[in-house]
Design an enzyme around this catalytic site. Structure first.
Site: not given
Ligand code: GLN
Length: 191
Positions: A81, A170, A172
């Site tokens: 991102c 994302h 993560e």
């Protein structure tokens, strides 16, 4: 199992979440905040967050040239991102990005914070879908000669070009390990 030491740029954004995915995969990882930190890593992740702030801090900590040198020298790098914006050649607005990958990217392209969304993203290379979290995400308008590993609504959302991997979502934030594993095994494994 790849024994590379994976750095995560820890100036701003969700670097802790990246470190946590790397740890859960059993990889060696470390925070990068200076040129000295960068020298000792084999690969780097640039996290989600706010690209303008990250680029300002990159300049404040004299990291622009070292980052460009390491990445043009072949160090694998993965930007999520805001991290994808930081690596791009050109962005629609904000601070000048690093120009590591020949991508043109439009910031905040899906609208405001309330227009953030989640979607299941098909990644054929991983043999299935991953949950894509898009938060004030950019759109990769031109991915140059990069290979589009996944798209959503007709736009590339996961792109690889040589040693550079970018996602506009994302992994993560949902602790999705497969993209990090792909990065480490495929990009770092071939170092
Ligand atoms: N909108 C942010 C930027 O332009 C990116 C958002 C994110 O990383 N989730 O930097």
């Amino acid at each position: 199992m790849v024994d590379a030491r994976i750095g995560v740029l820890a100036l701003q954004g969700d670097f802790a979440e990246h470190l946590s995915v790397l740890t859960s995969c059993g990889y060696r990882s470390t925070e990068v905040r200076s040129a000295e930190d960068l020298e000792v890593v084999d690969a780097l992740i640039i996290p989600g967050g706010e690209s303008t702030t990250q680029l300002k801090l990159i300049d404040r900590y004299d990291l622009r040239d070292p980052l460009r040198k390491r990445t043009s020298g072949g160090m694998p790098v993965f930007g999520t991102c805001a991290g994808a914006i930081v690596l791009a050649q050109e962005s629609s607005d904000g601070e000048p990005p690093l120009g590591v990958a020949p991508f043109r990217i439009i910031r905040n392209a899906y609208g405001r914070q309330v227009d953030s969304f989640e979607a299941d993203i098909d990644v054929p290379r991983l043999g299935g879908t991953v949950r894509g979290v898009f938060i004030r995400a950019p759109i990769i308008e031109d991915s140059g000669s990069g290979e589009v590993l996944a798209g959503w609504a007709g736009r590339p959302v996961l792109v690889q070009l040589d040693n550079v991997l970018v996602s506009t979502f994302h992994p993560e934030l949902v602790q999705e390990p497969r993209i990090h594993r792909y990065f480490v095994e495929e990009l770092c494994g071939s170092m």
